[in-house]
Structures are given as structure tokens and as C-alpha cells.
Scaffold this motif. Structure first.
Motif, PDB file in Angstrom:
ATOM      1  N   GLY A 181     -15.134  20.813 103.228  1.00 43.54           N
ATOM      2  CA  GLY A 181     -14.545  20.848 101.899  1.00 43.54           C
ATOM      3  C   GLY A 181     -15.532  21.063 100.771  1.00 43.54           C
ATOM      4  N   GLU A 219      -1.005  32.865 107.679  1.00 43.27           N
ATOM      5  CA  GLU A 219      -1.930  32.162 106.795  1.00 43.27           C
ATOM      6  C   GLU A 219      -2.899  33.123 106.121  1.00 43.27           C
ATOM      7  N   VAL A 247      -3.454  34.128 102.037  1.00 45.18           N
ATOM      8  CA  VAL A 247      -4.728  34.124 101.315  1.00 45.18           C
ATOM      9  C   VAL A 247      -5.015  35.493 100.719  1.00 45.18           C
ATOM     10  N   ARG A 275      -9.373  30.244 112.581  1.00 46.52           N
ATOM     11  CA  ARG A 275      -8.949  28.965 112.003  1.00 46.52           C
ATOM     12  C   ARG A 275     -10.110  27.967 112.022  1.00 46.52           C
ATOM     13  N   ARG A 281     -13.365  25.439 111.032  1.00 47.93           N
ATOM     14  CA  ARG A 281     -13.655  24.283 110.176  1.00 47.93           C
ATOM     15  C   ARG A 281     -14.798  24.611 109.219  1.00 47.93           C
ATOM     16  N   LEU A 283     -10.637  28.194  97.205  1.00 47.50           N
ATOM     17  CA  LEU A 283      -9.396  27.759  97.845  1.00 47.50           C
ATOM     18  C   LEU A 283      -9.666  27.209  99.245  1.00 47.50           C
ATOM     19  N   LEU A 284     -10.485  27.909 100.010  1.00 51.20           N
ATOM     20  CA  LEU A 284     -10.803  27.459 101.360  1.00 51.20           C
ATOM     21  C   LEU A 284     -11.471  26.083 101.332  1.00 51.20           C
ATOM     22  N   GLN A 324     -11.193  23.827  98.962  1.00 52.40           N
ATOM     23  CA  GLN A 324     -10.194  22.846  98.542  1.00 52.40           C
ATOM     24  C   GLN A 324      -9.297  22.429  99.697  1.00 52.40           C
ATOM     25  N   ASN A 325      -9.108  23.344 100.652  1.00 53.53           N
ATOM     26  CA  ASN A 325      -8.275  23.047 101.820  1.00 53.53           C
ATOM     27  C   ASN A 325      -9.060  22.387 102.951  1.00 53.53           C
ATOM     28  N   GLY A 326     -10.336  22.074 102.696  1.00 50.41           N
ATOM     29  CA  GLY A 326     -11.116  21.299 103.652  1.00 50.41           C
ATOM     30  C   GLY A 326     -12.134  22.057 104.471  1.00 50.41           C
ATOM     31  N   THR A 327     -12.209  23.373 104.316  1.00 49.55           N
ATOM     32  CA  THR A 327     -13.178  24.164 105.077  1.00 49.55           C
ATOM     33  C   THR A 327     -14.559  24.027 104.454  1.00 49.55           C
TER      34      THR A 327
END
Length: 244
Positions: A30, A118, A122, A154, A156, A181-182, A184-187
């Protein structure tokens, strides 16, 4: 930092020459971790070493408690670490859709369908040209496809090498939004970036490399408060040579 991507003592050689020497870097979920440095600093080699595309001379790469050291690039990608190499690399003769299907070839049919959905969320731009051959796309669109390749795994963590290279400012701004965005989504993001302004704007933490070593690190604010610090780090090796 149990879920972080942790690099310790990483060293590697290319063409018989040692290009990375005892690199220590943490990439947290993140968060955007930027790596800056002059040409020849070893930044691309760092990405390739972490991703398993180059063998290590020494050191370790761990994803939480799992050691990735010595794994093949495919196994590292399966473990959750995907690289986006420099140069907008795509399968030129394939359509956008077939590029993405090729990148997701290890997924089940259901997983592939979900991953495609997904990715197109994006990058709606790619959904609009999904039947178009990748070689006919603009440089910015090809970089979107390259990023989408990584997203099909997909992952991490994503390692992005020179995201903005050769792209118009409006495209760079669009890709900045994707990276944010990535995260913020935890990546977790490792961002190699030639434009320091872009890196300092996006990054949560910054490492500066020179001649295969980390010579400076800190929060972006440190470099914003002292712009000369970055210049001194870039010139450190040149100054050492002048004194010999």
C-alpha cells in the motif's frame, strides 16, 4: 513489516561486472517506494534482480516470511511480485486482449475473466481498443498494456521501471493516477523514475542509488526541503573520481 517485500544485501553482476553491491530496500504494502539515481546507477538491474530475471551474487529477497531468493521469474510472479520492465514491452503482433490473456495464462477461466474485468476498470482506454494490435498503439497506450500485463498476475507488489520514459506529460499524469490507485488498494509499488518531480510527488519513501549502492534515503519531504541533497547524491561518485 511481515507482509513487506524485503531486500537485504542484494548484489549482482552483469557482463562480469558487479553492478549492485549490498542493496537493502523495504517495499511495504500500500505504499509507493521510489528509487532515483543517475544513468548507470543500477536501478534497472535492481528490478531484474528482485524479479528473478538476473541471478544474485549475494543477498536475499523475501516476501514476508517467504524467501524468493533463487526462484525463477515465473515462480516469483506467481508468489505475488510482478515487474514492468523499461521500454513499454508488449507482444507487438497480438491484440490488446490477447496480450492480456497471454499474461494471464496461468489463471483459471474464472480468474482470467475476473482479472480482465479488473484491468479494464483500471484502464478503460484499453477496453476500447481491445481488438487492436499492440504494435499500432501509441507509446502511452503500450505502457498501459505493459502495466496491465503485470496486473493480470493480480500481484501484491509491482516493480515499475521508468514508467514515464518517452511519454507526453498528459500520459504521465494519467499513469500517476493508476499508480496511486493501486497503492490505495493495497499493492506495494517499487517505482524507478527518471523524473525526480514525479517520484517525489508520488512516493512515500525514497532511495537514491549511485554506482550500484544506496547512497541516500528518506521521506520525500527531506528532498523537498533540501533540493541540493539529491544533486549531491547524484554527483557523489564523480566527486570521488575527481579526488583520485
Amino acid at each position: 513489516m511481515t507482509d513487506s517485500l524485503i531486500i537485504r544485501g542484494l548484489s549482482l553482476a552483469r557482463g562480469g561486472k558487479r553492478v549492485l553491491d549490498q542493496i537493502d530496500i523495504n517495499i511495504e504494502p500500500g505504499r509507493i517506494t521510489a528509487v532515483l539515481g543517475p544513468n548507470g546507477a543500477g536501478k534497472s538491474s535492481l528490478v531484474m534482480g528482485i524479479a528473478g530475471a538476473l541471478p544474485l551474487l549475494d543477498g536475499s529477497v523475501c516476501l514476508g516470511e517467504q524467501s524468493l531468493t533463487g526462484m525463477s521469474a515465473e515462480r516469483i510472479r506467481r508468489a505475488g511480485v510482478a515487474a514492468v520492465p523499461e521500454g513499454h514491452l508488449v507482444f507487438a503482433g497480438l491484440s490488446v486482449l490477447d496480450n492480456l490473456k497471454a499474461a494471464g495464462n496461468l489463471l483459471s477461466n474464472a480468474e482470467l475473466a475476473n482479472a480482465l474485468e479488473e484491468v479494464f476498470e483500471v484502464f478503460p482506454e484499453l477496453a476500447q481498443c481491445r481488438t487492436q494490435a499492440a504494435q499500432t498503439l501509441s507509446g502511452g497506450q503500450q505502457q498501459m498494456v505493459a502495466l496491465a500485463h503485470a496486473l493480470m498476475a493480480r500481484p501484491r507488489f509491482i516493480l515499475v521501471d521508468e514508467m514515464s520514459l518517452g511519454l507526453a506529460p498528459v500520459i504521465v499524469k494519467r499513469l500517476e493516477g493508476v499508480i496511486e490507485l493501486l497503492a490505495q488498494n493495497g499493492t506495494g509499488i517499487l517505482l524507478i523514475e527518471q523524473f525526480t518531480q514525479v517520484a517525489l510527488r508520488l512516493a512515500d519513501y525514497v532511495y537514491v542509488m549511485n554506482q550500484g549502492r544506496v547512497v541516500l534515503e528518506g521521506d520525500p519531504q527531506r528532498f523537498n526541503d533540501d533540493p541540493q541533497a539529491l544533486q549531491r547524491a547524484y554527483l557523489a561518485h564523480a566527486n570521488q573520481e575527481d579526488q583520485t
